[in-house]
Design a protein around this motif. Structure first.
Motif, short mmCIF file in Angstrom:
data_model
loop_
_atom_site.label_atom_id
_atom_site.label_comp_id
_atom_site.label_asym_id
_atom_site.label_seq_id
_atom_site.Cartn_x
_atom_site.Cartn_y
_atom_site.Cartn_z
N LYS A 3 -42.89 118.33 -28.66
CA LYS A 3 -41.83 118.73 -29.58
C LYS A 3 -42.19 120.05 -30.25
O LYS A 3 -43.35 120.33 -30.53
CB LYS A 3 -41.64 117.64 -30.64
CG LYS A 3 -40.45 117.86 -31.55
CD LYS A 3 -40.33 116.72 -32.55
CE LYS A 3 -39.16 116.94 -33.48
NZ LYS A 3 -39.03 115.86 -34.49
N GLU A 4 -41.16 120.87 -30.51
CA GLU A 4 -41.37 122.12 -31.23
C GLU A 4 -42.00 121.84 -32.60
O GLU A 4 -41.54 120.95 -33.32
CB GLU A 4 -40.05 122.85 -31.44
CG GLU A 4 -39.49 123.52 -30.19
CD GLU A 4 -40.23 124.81 -29.86
OE1 GLU A 4 -40.79 125.43 -30.79
OE2 GLU A 4 -40.25 125.19 -28.68
N PRO A 5 -43.05 122.57 -32.99
CA PRO A 5 -43.66 122.35 -34.31
C PRO A 5 -42.66 122.63 -35.42
O PRO A 5 -41.96 123.65 -35.39
CB PRO A 5 -44.83 123.32 -34.34
CG PRO A 5 -44.52 124.35 -33.29
CD PRO A 5 -43.72 123.65 -32.24
N GLY A 6 -42.57 121.73 -36.40
CA GLY A 6 -41.57 121.89 -37.45
C GLY A 6 -42.11 121.84 -38.86
O GLY A 6 -41.34 121.97 -39.82
N THR A 7 -43.42 121.67 -39.02
CA THR A 7 -43.98 121.58 -40.36
C THR A 7 -43.71 122.83 -41.18
O THR A 7 -43.44 122.76 -42.39
CB THR A 7 -45.50 121.33 -40.29
OG1 THR A 7 -45.74 120.09 -39.61
CG2 THR A 7 -46.12 121.26 -41.68
N TRP A 8 -43.74 123.98 -40.53
CA TRP A 8 -43.55 125.24 -41.26
C TRP A 8 -42.18 125.29 -41.94
O TRP A 8 -42.03 125.91 -42.99
CB TRP A 8 -43.71 126.43 -40.31
CG TRP A 8 -42.64 126.54 -39.26
CD1 TRP A 8 -42.63 125.96 -38.03
CD2 TRP A 8 -41.41 127.28 -39.36
NE1 TRP A 8 -41.48 126.28 -37.34
CE2 TRP A 8 -40.72 127.09 -38.13
CE3 TRP A 8 -40.83 128.06 -40.35
CZ2 TRP A 8 -39.48 127.66 -37.88
CZ3 TRP A 8 -39.58 128.64 -40.11
CH2 TRP A 8 -38.93 128.43 -38.89
N LYS A 9 -41.19 124.60 -41.35
CA LYS A 9 -39.86 124.59 -41.95
C LYS A 9 -39.87 123.85 -43.30
O LYS A 9 -39.07 124.17 -44.18
CB LYS A 9 -38.86 123.92 -41.00
CG LYS A 9 -38.69 124.65 -39.68
CD LYS A 9 -37.77 123.88 -38.74
CE LYS A 9 -37.68 124.54 -37.38
NZ LYS A 9 -36.84 123.75 -36.43
#
Length: 565
Positions: free
Chosen positions: A264-270
């Motif tokens: 899955k595309e990393p999303g924590t930065w969002k």
């Protein structure tokens, strides 16, 4: 219960909302990874540990988004100013910023522990699958390579190492593993150094290790780029129900193509990018304030090793009870310490009283004592001012001010401001009664503040407002020699300790008696109770506020407020 709601209802609702959001995120993502068809093969390899790893990750993202906001002092001051004409309850909630910061940190620690344990189990099961210790399907899934039309599912597939060392090798060489180790170690150091005993006795250790949050957030942002949790892709269409028992036919029959997987595309930065930008702006603003010149107006050394600094800074404006952070580069370039201002907004300078309470304060006092008469002190950085609960003292009809030791400092500012307001006949002053209690262990501690009380005492008498201010000083520590001196001078008009007309009390206050008296003297009033002192005393006063408050709007209500740094 009703009395408790008066003082704690809104904070309790906020905590319930926060817990509800955490619970929702955990349950939602747990069910998603436990039931979604695209993770069927992943669940076959990892079992329930997949959901137990991913659900805490979602809660971690949410709380890491929140953790920085309570320590953005300028943001909180801006919000507090926005609510100044609106809601006392909302402003009071902002005074719980550090409590909420700790609560969020505990949740991060708990979810990190669950997430870490689940992934350690995942690594063990992935390794066993690669070794062929489970069923045929697990072995087939672990043998998929990044070749031709295949994509891997088992991230240990590419590690050529001793089977027993494979999980350790992955933990210290992969992006996900290495960042996970850094995040966990940083968090352990931050939390352990934040314990009360370390923070009070070794503040420098607490201060420096807390800045490991930078490492924590960098690791957090890059942690997902390893993409080790992989799911089945829609193209080509692979029917898991039909093909799960036929791994030998994968790629040989049209209905069972070789399954394709992707992370899955990393999303924590969002989640964290917004708070991180706000915090960077906060630090830039602090640096700008640090660079602004600060001049010494006066340096005074009081008894009991209390240092008073009277300072001036261009464009500096304050309100009663506010505090500033001070930095002295000649002692430490990085350390900033909070001090409540003891000056009044009406004065053309701001002052702080600093008690010897650790290495930094000891060094500062030593530097100031060695200065030649009339010479300017070392460079001083000032960040602030910042709002506290004491700002709201004049919003109440009746206020109870309780200071313990050096905790009297915010009330010094309030007392001075009252003197100026009476002197100028300020029509905006709505407070009609103030009760002031000061608890000290030794007589010398009273000396620097007694002069102000004497001036106020005289001012009230001259204006016929002797009932406006009721103050009681409590000496909680004394020896036999002092007792004998008090007995000899007992019949004199002024107190032998302070020189005030109000005699010093010996021992600790009977808070039931004090609250009962305030309630009887002020029926149908809203009483603000303000404390700057230890946590043990805060618990006592908070309980008394609940005990003596009445839900009937026609009767007395006590609202508890505490200084938090």
């Amino acid at each position: 219960m009703a009395n408790w709601i008066i003082n704690n209802g809104f904070p309790a609702v906020m905590v319930v909302v926060w817990m509800t959001l955490n619970t929702f995120l955990f349950v939602w993502y747990y069910l998603y990874y436990d039931q979604d068809e695209s993770f069927y093969y992943t669940r076959h390899l990892l079992g329930s540990a997949l959901a137990w790893a991913r659900a805490p990750a979602a809660v971690l993202n949410f709380n890491c988004m929140l953790i920085l906001l309570p320590v953005c002092r300028n943001l909180l001051s801006l919000i507090r100013g926005s609510f100044v004409c609106c809601s006392r309850t909302m402003r009071k909630q902002l005074d719980q910023n550090l409590t909420f910061h700790k609560l969020v940190a505990y949740m991060i620690a708990l979810m990190t522990a669950v997430h870490t344990v689940a992934h350690l189990l995942n690594l063990e099961w992935l390794n066993n699958s690669k070794l062929g210790l489970y069923d045929e399907l697990s072995t087939a899934l672990s043998r998929l390579e990044d070749e031709r039309n295949e994509t891997f599912l088992n991230p240990l597939q590419h590690i050529d190492a001793d089977p027993q060392q494979r999980p350790t090798h992955f933990a210290f060489t992969s992006i996900a593993g290495l960042t996970g180790v850094l995040i966990t170690l940083s968090l352990i150091l931050i939390i352990t150094s934040s314990m009360e005993v370390i923070r009070r006795s070794y503040f420098e250790v607490f201060w420096y290790t807390h800045h490991l949050f930078i490492v924590f957030f960098i690791g957090l942002v890059f942690h997902g780029y390893g993409r080790i949790v992989r799911s089945l892709q829609d193209e080509p269409l692979h029917n898991t129900t039909l093909c799960k028992d036929r791994p030998d036919d994968w790629g040989k029959v049209p209905e069972c193509p070789i399954p394709q997987f992707a992370g899955k595309e990393p999303g924590t930065w969002k989640w964290v990018i917004g708070p991180m930008i706000i915090y960077v702006c906060e630090r830039v603003l602090r640096f700008i304030r640090y660079m602004q010149a600060v001049q010494y107006r006066k340096i005074v050394m009081h008894p009991s090793k209390v240092l008073e600094l009277q300072l001036r800074k261009k464009g500096f404006k304050m309100e009663v009870g506010q505090y500033v952070f001070l930095n002295c580069p000649s002692i430490s370039q990085l350390e900033w310490h909070p001090f409540t201002m003891t000056s009044a907004p009406e004065e053309d300078f701001f002052s702080v009283h600093i008690r010897s309470a650790g290495d930094w304060t000891d060094k500062l006092i030593d530097v100031m004592q060695k200065l030649p008469e009339g010479e300017q002190g070392p460079k001083m950085g000032v960040d602030g001012p910042f709002g506290t609960a004491s700002e709201d003292v004049f919003d109440y009809e009746v206020s109870m001010l309780v200071g313990a030791g050096i905790g009297v400092t915010p009330f010094a500012s309030i007392m001075k401001s009252i003197w100026y307001k009476f002197k100028e006949s300020d029509p905006k002053l709505r407070t009609r009664k103030i009760y002031f209690y000061w608890l000290c262990r030794e007589t010398h501690a009273f000396e620097w503040f007694a002069d102000l009380l004497q001036v106020l005492e005289k001012e009230m008498e001259e204006r016929g407002l002797g009932d406006f201010l009721t103050y009681k000083l409590f000496l909680t520590g004394w020896d036999q020699g002092h007792t004998n001196q008090v007995i000899v001078h007992f019949d004199e008009d002024t107190d032998v300790v302070t020189g005030l007309k109000q005699k010093t009390h010996y021992g600790r206050p009977n808070w039931d008696k004090e609250f009962d008296q305030v309630r009887k003297e002020n029926p149908a009033s809203v009483v603000g109770t303000f404390l700057c002192g230890p946590a043990a005393l805060a618990k006592v006063l908070e309980k008394k506020c609940a005990k003596y408050s009445d839900v009937d709007p026609r009767k007395t209500k006590f609202y508890f407020n505490k200084e938090n740094f």
